[in-house]
Scaffold this motif. Sequence first.
Motif, PDB file in Angstrom:
ATOM      1  N   LEU A 118      -5.966  -4.606  -3.736  1.00  0.00           N
ATOM      2  CA  LEU A 118      -5.324  -3.324  -4.105  1.00  0.00           C
ATOM      3  C   LEU A 118      -5.171  -3.220  -5.594  1.00  0.00           C
ATOM      4  CD1 LEU A 118      -1.927  -3.631  -2.135  1.00  0.00           C
ATOM      5  CD2 LEU A 118      -3.666  -2.428  -1.317  1.00  0.00           C
ATOM      6  N   HIS A 165       1.076   3.545  -7.649  1.00  0.00           N
ATOM      7  CA  HIS A 165       0.330   3.693  -6.619  1.00  0.00           C
ATOM      8  C   HIS A 165      -0.442   2.501  -6.182  1.00  0.00           C
ATOM      9  CE1 HIS A 165       0.203   8.054  -6.461  1.00  0.00           C
ATOM     10  NE2 HIS A 165       0.683   8.100  -7.643  1.00  0.00           N
ATOM     11  N   THR A 211      -3.292   1.265  -4.173  1.00  0.00           N
ATOM     12  CA  THR A 211      -4.401   1.952  -3.436  1.00  0.00           C
ATOM     13  C   THR A 211      -5.597   0.785  -3.068  1.00  0.00           C
ATOM     14  OG1 THR A 211      -5.784   2.729  -5.609  1.00  0.00           O
ATOM     15  CG2 THR A 211      -4.342   4.248  -4.368  1.00  0.00           C
ATOM     16  N   ARG A 212      -6.123   0.866  -1.726  1.00  0.00           N
ATOM     17  CA  ARG A 212      -6.956  -0.156  -1.331  1.00  0.00           C
ATOM     18  C   ARG A 212      -8.401  -0.143  -2.286  1.00  0.00           C
ATOM     19  NH1 ARG A 212      -4.964  -1.859   3.721  1.00  0.00           N
ATOM     20  NH2 ARG A 212      -3.501  -0.495   4.603  1.00  0.00           N
ATOM     21  N   HIS A 238      -3.416  -1.313  -8.664  1.00  0.00           N
ATOM     22  CA  HIS A 238      -1.833  -1.091  -8.901  1.00  0.00           C
ATOM     23  C   HIS A 238      -1.945  -0.125 -10.172  1.00  0.00           C
ATOM     24  CE1 HIS A 238       1.578  -1.879 -11.653  1.00  0.00           C
ATOM     25  NE2 HIS A 238       2.321  -1.951 -10.566  1.00  0.00           N
ATOM     26  N   VAL A 247       0.780  -1.234  -0.222  1.00  0.00           N
ATOM     27  CA  VAL A 247       0.166   0.051   0.010  1.00  0.00           C
ATOM     28  C   VAL A 247       0.807   1.241  -0.025  1.00  0.00           C
ATOM     29  CG1 VAL A 247      -1.581   1.112   1.433  1.00  0.00           C
ATOM     30  CG2 VAL A 247      -1.931  -1.091   1.374  1.00  0.00           C
ATOM     31  N   GLY A 248       0.772   2.277  -0.852  1.00  0.00           N
ATOM     32  CA  GLY A 248       1.283   3.296  -0.965  1.00  0.00           C
ATOM     33  C   GLY A 248       1.758   3.710  -2.293  1.00  0.00           C
ATOM     34  N   ARG A 249       2.846   4.660  -2.498  1.00  0.00           N
ATOM     35  CA  ARG A 249       3.194   5.026  -3.525  1.00  0.00           C
ATOM     36  C   ARG A 249       4.802   4.501  -3.509  1.00  0.00           C
ATOM     37  NH1 ARG A 249       2.881  10.193  -6.979  1.00  0.00           N
ATOM     38  NH2 ARG A 249       4.990  10.820  -7.488  1.00  0.00           N
TER      39      ARG A 249
END
Length: 148
Positions: free
Chosen positions: A50, A41, A43-44, A52, A16-18
């Motif tokens: 996630l 990125h 993201t949930r 992508h 999770v994240g960048r």
Amino acid sequence: MDGEFWPVPDVLEHLVGRWRVERHVRDLTSGDEGRFEGVVHFTRLTRGALLHEESGTFTWRGVARPATRTLRFLPGPTPGTADVRFADGRPFHELDLGSGRYVAEHPCAADLYRGEFTVRDADHWRTVWRVGGPAKDLLLTTDYVREG
């Protein structure tokens, strides 16, 4: 060699994240080389999945072009793993980084994609894909660095 890998007990939570992305692409037949630079990125989505989303610039034979890719990382068959899918839902590969290293294969028409995933620490991981087939002999090495 195992001491060089950083175990990830939960792939989806870890990603999770960048992430900053640098990919080196080499055609092993012609010797041509290219480079992708950008971000991804994670993201949930619902149910622990996630999204992508990768975007950046791919330079091949001196020509730079915008490039994007979208994948879905779904919860895998065992806790902490992922079932990676293309944007249209087709299966790509499974991913289990419990040991900090994983090898995946994906047959695509006459080609075979073989990927090795390694995690160096909480903020650095790498994929190395070898793509072989009648018209392809490529090596794609991607380094990911977590951003803020």
